[in-house]
Design a protein around this motif. Structure first.
Motif, PDB file in Angstrom:
ATOM      1  N   ILE A  38       0.873  -1.169   0.000  1.00 58.74           N
ATOM      2  CA  ILE A  38       0.000   0.000   0.000  1.00 58.74           C
ATOM      3  C   ILE A  38       0.908   1.216   0.000  1.00 58.74           C
ATOM      4  CG2 ILE A  38      -1.827   1.232   1.232  1.00 58.74           C
ATOM      5  CD1 ILE A  38      -2.484  -1.586   2.496  1.00 58.74           C
ATOM      6  N   THR A  59      -1.004  -2.490 -10.345  1.00 59.08           N
ATOM      7  CA  THR A  59      -1.989  -1.968  -9.404  1.00 59.08           C
ATOM      8  C   THR A  59      -3.048  -3.019  -9.130  1.00 59.08           C
ATOM      9  OG1 THR A  59      -1.653   0.291 -10.194  1.00 59.08           O
ATOM     10  CG2 THR A  59      -3.703  -0.166  -9.019  1.00 59.08           C
ATOM     11  N   GLU A  62      -8.648  -4.373  -6.141  1.00 60.96           N
ATOM     12  CA  GLU A  62      -9.207  -5.140  -5.035  1.00 60.96           C
ATOM     13  C   GLU A  62      -8.147  -6.113  -4.526  1.00 60.96           C
ATOM     14  OE1 GLU A  62     -12.006  -5.175  -3.280  1.00 60.96           O
ATOM     15  OE2 GLU A  62     -12.703  -3.373  -4.327  1.00 60.96           O
ATOM     16  N   VAL A  76      -1.624  -1.340  -3.970  1.00 66.24           N
ATOM     17  CA  VAL A  76      -2.709  -0.370  -3.910  1.00 66.24           C
ATOM     18  C   VAL A  76      -2.040   0.992  -4.063  1.00 66.24           C
ATOM     19  CG1 VAL A  76      -4.525   0.641  -2.496  1.00 66.24           C
ATOM     20  CG2 VAL A  76      -4.138  -1.826  -2.444  1.00 66.24           C
ATOM     21  N   LYS A 104      -5.316   3.736   4.835  1.00 66.97           N
ATOM     22  CA  LYS A 104      -5.907   2.821   3.858  1.00 66.97           C
ATOM     23  C   LYS A 104      -5.798   1.377   4.331  1.00 66.97           C
ATOM     24  CE  LYS A 104      -7.537   1.528  -0.212  1.00 66.97           C
ATOM     25  NZ  LYS A 104      -8.943   1.797  -0.618  1.00 66.97           N
TER      26      LYS A 104
END
Length: 332
Positions: A38, A59, A62, A76, A104
């Motif tokens: 992330i 990327t 989900e 992410v 996040k």
């Protein structure tokens, strides 16, 4: 199923992106888990160039849709940083980004889209410049999960330490220790080690004063007032907790194997012994977060002085990932 471990990139002006890329170069990490970074994809690409390894960077919209195969890094991508962010400089932009990576990750964990969080280091000064007034990762995690009863645990080969207090001055730390806090941290240690597979953890509580007060000779009875009632309450519930013990011998005894974990009263009392055993093997764990969220971290800082020089050691991050896998919930 391998658990999905959300790995926050940390402060991109430091060694965080480098150690993330380096750790994911090890195929054994992919045997343990599905690692999901992330952060910022462009910073991972820059770090990969520094390391001389060029995996496929992609990327993951989900978490469940990532490829999670060695040679590919799923990310992410929050895309918060400029291309030319300088290495080794305190930056509010980088501090703000590091905060949002953690934010996040917490949201993904709360939504049960990842199994645990593993954090690369952030810089406290940069965090403040970025407008986020927290002493560190632990306090961010506690606030954003609405957790009041939590603690910092450190793990190294042969030694585990959990803290009654952490990022406060020494006088305030001693003032804030109560029998209730002692009991709750002892119970957090017990419950955490039980989940890690230790059936009956042996927990040793460290004294506050030299020689644990020496029966009132040193201090003002802090051990008897603040520690002993909490220990006795835990003992009444069947928890194997003992002490308080003098700090100058307790950590030696724990490393020898007499105890599974030590309860330290303040930051440096617990951090010092762990770091003597080696920064490269230390892991920082936040225990007691609401929702059962597991968070592990490296036990070192951003190392601005060596950022971008291909000198950063990834061993602590690898250990932190392994610990996240070990402690992650098994009921997803």
């Amino acid at each position: 199923m391998r658990p999905i471990i959300g790995i926050t990139m940390g402060d991109a002006a430091g060694v965080g992106p480098e150690i993330v890329v380096s750790a994911l170069r090890d195929p054994r990490i992919y045997e343990l888990c599905r690692p999901l970074v992330i952060g910022d994809l462009k910073m991972l690409a820059r770090a990969a160039k520094v390391r001389g390894w060029f995996p496929k960077l992609q990327t993951a919209v989900e978490p469940a849709e990532g490829d999670y195969v060695h040679g590919t890094i799923d990310c992410v991508d929050l895309d918060l940083l400029p291309e030319g962010l300088p290495y080794g400089q305190v930056s509010g932009i980088a501090g703000n980004a590091a905060f949002h990576y953690v934010e996040k990750a917490i949201r993904l964990a709360q939504e049960r889209r990842i199994h645990a969080i593993c954090t690369a280091p952030l810089n406290k000064a940069a965090l403040q410049l970025g407008g986020h007034h927290y002493p560190g990762h632990t306090e961010i995690l506690a606030t954003l999960t609405g957790t009041e009863d939590y603690s910092m645990m450190l793990s190294a080969p042969k030694l585990k330490v959990i803290h009654l207090t952490t990022h406060v001055g020494l006088i305030r730390a001693i003032e804030s220790i109560t029998p209730e806090r002692t009991y709750r941290v002892v119970k957090l240690a017990h419950d955490t080690l039980r989940r890690a597979g230790i059936e009956r953890p042996s927990i040793a509580v460290c004294g506050i004063n030299p020689h644990a007060g020496e029966n009132g000779l040193f201090g003002n009875g802090e051990e008897e007032e603040k520690l002993v009632p909490g220990i006795e309450r835990a003992q009444a519930e069947g928890i194997d907790a003992t002490g308080p013990y003098p700090a100058d011998t307790l950590f030696f005894r724990a490393v020898r194997g007499d105890f599974d974990i030590v309860v330290a009263c303040y930051h440096d009392q617990g951090h010092g012994p762990i770091k003597v055993l080696g920064l490269e093997a230390g892991v920082n764990i936040t225990v007691g977060l609401n929702g059962g969220i597991v968070r592990t971290s490296v036990d070192h800082g951003t190392a601005f002085d060596i950022a971008g020089k291909n000198l950063a050691d990834d061993r602590s991050l690898k250990e932190a990932i392994r610990m996240a896998v070990e402690l992650a919930p098994k009921d997803y």
